[in-house]
Motif scaffolding. Structure first.
Motif, mmCIF file in Angstrom:
data_model
loop_
_atom_site.group_PDB
_atom_site.id
_atom_site.type_symbol
_atom_site.label_atom_id
_atom_site.label_comp_id
_atom_site.label_asym_id
_atom_site.label_seq_id
_atom_site.Cartn_x
_atom_site.Cartn_y
_atom_site.Cartn_z
ATOM 1 N N ALA A 1 16.854 -33.539 -14.444
ATOM 2 C CA ALA A 1 16.031 -33.996 -13.345
ATOM 3 C C ALA A 1 16.688 -34.088 -11.928
ATOM 4 O O ALA A 1 16.075 -33.805 -10.978
ATOM 5 N N ALA A 2 18.074 -34.444 -12.004
ATOM 6 C CA ALA A 2 18.634 -34.381 -10.579
ATOM 7 C C ALA A 2 18.978 -33.114 -10.153
ATOM 8 O O ALA A 2 18.617 -33.010 -8.835
ATOM 9 N N SER A 3 19.333 -32.126 -10.916
ATOM 10 C CA SER A 3 19.417 -30.788 -10.568
ATOM 11 C C SER A 3 18.158 -30.315 -9.893
ATOM 12 O O SER A 3 18.246 -29.660 -8.744
ATOM 13 N N LEU A 4 16.930 -30.499 -10.630
ATOM 14 C CA LEU A 4 15.846 -30.139 -10.148
ATOM 15 C C LEU A 4 15.758 -30.686 -8.949
ATOM 16 O O LEU A 4 14.895 -30.082 -7.649
ATOM 17 N N MET B 1 26.839 -36.041 -7.818
ATOM 18 C CA MET B 1 25.766 -35.411 -6.883
ATOM 19 C C MET B 1 26.442 -34.038 -6.623
ATOM 20 O O MET B 1 25.467 -33.031 -6.445
ATOM 21 N N LEU B 2 27.771 -33.843 -6.332
ATOM 22 C CA LEU B 2 28.411 -32.592 -5.772
ATOM 23 C C LEU B 2 28.305 -31.731 -6.855
ATOM 24 O O LEU B 2 27.946 -30.354 -6.596
ATOM 25 N N THR B 3 28.325 -32.028 -8.276
ATOM 26 C CA THR B 3 28.195 -30.952 -9.365
ATOM 27 C C THR B 3 26.618 -30.680 -9.189
ATOM 28 O O THR B 3 26.561 -29.159 -9.756
ATOM 29 N N HIS B 4 25.425 -31.066 -8.631
ATOM 30 C CA HIS B 4 24.425 -30.585 -8.222
ATOM 31 C C HIS B 4 24.239 -29.590 -7.032
ATOM 32 O O HIS B 4 23.567 -28.736 -6.980
ATOM 33 N N ILE B 5 24.868 -30.038 -5.975
ATOM 34 C CA ILE B 5 24.677 -29.667 -4.730
ATOM 35 C C ILE B 5 25.357 -28.103 -4.734
ATOM 36 O O ILE B 5 24.472 -27.267 -4.109
ATOM 37 N N ARG B 6 26.313 -27.762 -5.330
ATOM 38 C CA ARG B 6 26.863 -26.452 -5.162
ATOM 39 C C ARG B 6 26.222 -25.512 -5.820
ATOM 40 O O ARG B 6 25.670 -24.586 -5.370
ATOM 41 N N PRO B 7 25.809 -25.660 -6.988
ATOM 42 C CA PRO B 7 24.819 -24.597 -7.628
ATOM 43 C C PRO B 7 23.458 -24.491 -6.888
ATOM 44 O O PRO B 7 23.031 -23.263 -6.804
ATOM 45 N N ALA B 8 23.076 -25.593 -6.366
ATOM 46 C CA ALA B 8 21.813 -25.613 -5.595
ATOM 47 C C ALA B 8 21.684 -24.740 -4.378
ATOM 48 O O ALA B 8 21.005 -23.816 -4.229
ATOM 49 N N VAL B 9 22.771 -24.862 -3.817
ATOM 50 C CA VAL B 9 22.976 -24.076 -2.396
ATOM 51 C C VAL B 9 22.946 -22.584 -2.844
ATOM 52 O O VAL B 9 22.640 -21.415 -2.288
ATOM 53 N N THR B 10 24.373 -22.609 -3.804
ATOM 54 C CA THR B 10 24.644 -21.068 -4.204
ATOM 55 C C THR B 10 23.330 -20.434 -4.687
ATOM 56 O O THR B 10 23.194 -19.238 -4.316
#
Lengths: 188, 565
Positions: B67-70, A7-16
């Motif tokens: 999909a999770a990233s999206l 999950m963390l690997t998705h959150i950092r790029p999402a926010v940045t």
């Protein structure tokens, strides 16, 4: 990889990336457009304002104004009473009896001002409630009334109208009513 | 119709179709990281973004990680926009001192812009600050179509690649789609619009005194930059309440042409992007042909309907001509009809005339376009992946007819893909019909209806269809700003967005893993007139037939009742 880590690997790029794209598309882009627009088209970018001799803003060339009195050309009727904040439309359906009632009342008032049927544009409200234009026929219909009220020759008004018809290649012929009324005032 | 009407229609089709092959190739190269005309300018910006995010641009994801990233990105966007709208009263760039939005309106608006719907239950000029418009809505106007474009490229890769789990990297696709896909065209269009008279300023509203001496507030703002991306990103959320009917959003016949062309510009180009992915431009032309058939029929029907006089007005001492109620003089019937069909074919949803006041038959086609799931060009990315779902269904039906395993471009369709396809077919009926029926049968939500008779039902149907299709146009008399409708329409928008996105990613992931069978002489060709006919009929029958009873209760009943008068 355990789920928390993933999950963390998705959150950092999402926010940045959201922050970066906000800066690019939400700040830099509108600022760049504003800078170029203010340099290249300052008049349009600031609302196409019209001013009187002492510099007071008397409206925008693009927004209709209400005109009371037989001596003025009337613009399209406005469902929002020419309110600018916020603008409004009637949204009456084509089958709504209220539409027929309103049009019948307006038509009864206008009918007889000039020979022939009342033009559609004079009895239907526009989409924005601020339509600055009329089709030339709808202006021509008002010439006898305006000429009588001002005591000028209808032929003079016809010539004035002719000068104000805009003919874009890709759209219908229209007349800016506000510009026409200003020209009336200047002629007086 | 007059000469200018024909010029307008010709100019429209030329400006949409002529750049499409070139623009489609550019978008393909940009999305695959190949060198383009703009790489020297945008390349450093792109690489800077990756560096700050700690990304390896080469690192590919499988469909689940994608999909999770999206989903995480969409959730972050939703929360940020929701917060901005709630807190706008204390944020800067608010010269009119507008207060924060009520929570259900803020939530509805946040979902609306994150899902590329741009449904508006508010009037921009009296509700939103410049900050909310630019940093809130404006940013989502860019990234929500970019997400659609990213998912489309995944679908293309799924078909084009073989025996792999790697379908791309969401962050890279999103960045490229935004920077290369959206930004350059927006800069160009925004300046064209200012030239025609659209304001672009940070000054507060101006207090004017009309020629007859009444006060008139003149609303201003950074409108042109917002309207450019609103059109190009098939967003549709207006800077002003009456959208592109407002003289400041759309001042002239020329600005109207630029804006209506912009709606379809990228969706038309993406057909060719797809052709480059699968290395077969004949496929692009076949899909384009099918789209044009439905588009031109719809346009013809709408023009015909709008040019008829309204029977309700018979006998009055007025011109017995086509109705101008809700239409602007500078656009007239042709431009208003063209826009209505275009904006609903794509998932744009901006309006330059009030669809609520269209003739009953004139509003039928816009409604029908949305019910098809907006696959006739459709939204940026979203339209074409919706269309490709119909292509797969058509291929499946053809396979059943000739008794062979269906395959598309060498990829076999099996039970898993077909199950996912059928799931996407349920999105529009559930959103439009189930949610619509619910609203029509509850007394509270029903009170939002503003017109009597069958048209009242059409208003509800239009609202829920528009939300589920992520369109955003409205029969604007419908009082949508209630807690019930804000929440239910919000739910319909989420269903319409993710009910397509997730199955599409799953199908793409599944297709990418398959081997590519060599195209034999006995495989069903998907580029000839036969396939175009099959595809068009599939769209109309599989996509459209479900809605016939609802259309009969709404626009068709209204039309017949008027004819009977």
């Amino acid at each position: 990889m355990n789920p928390e880590n993933s999950m963390l690997t998705h959150i950092r790029p999402a926010v940045t990336l959201l922050a970066l794209l906000t800066l690019i598309t939400g700040v830099a882009y509108p600022l760049a457009v504003t800078a170029v627009a203010q340099l290249a088209f300052p008049e349009q970018a600031n609302g196409s304002l019209i001013r009187d001799a002492v510099g007071k803003v008397r409206g925008s060339r693009l927004l209709a104004q209400p005109f009371d009195g037989a001596e003025w050309f009337q613009p399209r009727p406005s469902a929002g009473a020419f309110a600018t904040v916020a603008s409004a439309a009637s949204n009456l359906s084509a089958s709504n009896p209220a539409l027929r009632q309103r049009i019948a009342a307006d038509a009864a008032r206008l009918h007889g001002e000039a020979p022939g049927a009342v033009p559609m544009a004079l009895v239907t409200t526009s989409g924005s409630g601020l339509d600055p234009h009329l089709p030339p026929d709808a202006v021509r219909f008002q010439i006898p009334r305006v000429a009588a009220a001002r005591g000028v020759a209808a032929a003079d008004l016809e010539r004035l109208l002719e000068r104000h018809i805009e003919r874009p290649l890709v759209g219908p012929e229209v007349v800016n009513v506000l510009a026409l009324n200003r020209a009336l005032d200047d002629n007086r | 119709m007059q000469t200018s009407d024909y010029w307008q229609l010709i100019a429209f089709f030329v400006l949409v179709l002529a750049p499409a092959p070139w623009l489609g190739r550019y978008l393909y190269r940009a999305m695959e990281g190949e060198r383009t005309l703009l790489s020297p300018l945008l390349g450093p910006l792109e690489r800077g973004c990756y560096r700050l995010c700690g990304l390896e641009p080469g690192a590919a994801q499988d469909w689940k990680a994608y999909a999770a990233s999206l989903l995480v990105f969409s959730l972050a966007s939703l929360l940020l926009l929701f917060a901005i709208l709630l807190l706008q009263g204390v944020l800067p760039l608010n010269p009119q001192k507008l207060a924060g939005l009520e929570w259900s309106l803020a939530l509805n608006t946040a979902i609306s812009f994150v899902s590329n719907t741009n449904w508006q239950a508010y009037s921009g000029e009296s509700t939103l600050s410049y900050f909310s418009q630019m940093l809130g809505l404006g940013v989502q106007n860019f990234v929500s179509p970019a997400v659609g474009l990213a998912v489309l490229t995944v679908f293309c890769r799924g078909i084009a690649r073989r025996s792999t789990r790697e379908i791309g990297n969401f962050w890279v696709d999103l960045t490229r789609a935004t920077l290369y896909g959206m930004l350059p065209l927006c800069l160009l269009l925004a300046l064209l619009l200012v030239w025609q008279g659209v304001p672009q300023t940070f000054q507060p509203y101006v207090d004017a005194l009309t020629l007859q001496g009444q006060p008139q507030g003149i609303p201003l703002g950074p409108a042109a930059s917002q309207i450019a991306i609103k059109q190009l990103g098939t967003n549709g959320g207006g800077f002003f309440g009456v959208n592109s009917a407002h003289p400041f959003e759309n001042p002239t016949a020329w600005s109207n042409l630029f804006e209506v062309v912009s709606i379809l510009l990228i969706p038309a180009a993406l057909l060719f992007t797809f052709g480059h992915y699968v290395r077969d431009l004949r496929q692009s032309r076949a899909l384009l042909a099918s789209m044009l058939i439905v588009f031109v029929i719809g346009l013809g029907l709408t023009l015909y309907a709008e040019y008829q006089p309204n029977p309700l007005l018979a006998g009055l001492p007025i011109e017995q001509a086509c109705s101008l109620e809700g239409k602007e003089s500078r656009f007239g019937i042709t431009a208003s009809s063209l826009w209505a069909v275009t904006t609903t074919a794509a998932s744009n949803g901006s309006v330059n005339a009030m669809h609520d006041s269209f003739s009953a038959l004139g509003s039928l086609m816009p409604l029908f376009n949305m019910m098809l799931g907006e696959v006739i060009f459709g939204g940026v990315g979203a339209g074409l992946y919706g269309m490709l779902l119909f292509v797969l269904i058509a291929v499946f039906l053809a396979g059943l007819m000739i008794g062979r395993t269906p395959e598309y471009l060498g990829k076999k369709l099996e039970a898993r893909e077909v199950r996912l396809l059928v799931a996407t077919l349920l999105v529009m009926p559930v959103g439009a019909l189930v949610f619509g029926a619910l609203a029509a049968s509850l007394p509270g939500p029903l009170a939002s209806v503003s017109n009597p008779g069958p048209h009242g039902f059409s208003q509800i149907l239009y609202a829920y269809t528009s939300a589920s299709a992520n369109n955003g146009s409205a029969f604007a008399g419908f009082g949508a700003n209630t807690i019930y409708h804000n929440l239910m329409l919000g739910l319909a928008m989420l269903l319409g967005r993710f009910g397509y996105l997730l199955p599409v990613l799953a199908i793409a992931g599944s297709l990418a893993q398959k081997k590519r069978a060599p195209l034999g002489s006995d495989s069903f060709p998907t580029h000839g007139p036969l396939f175009v006919t099959l595809l068009t009929l599939t769209i109309l029958l599989v996509g459209g037939l479900t809605f016939l009873p609802a259309l009969a209760l709404g626009p068709l009943a209204e039309h017949l009742s008027l004819l009977g008068q």
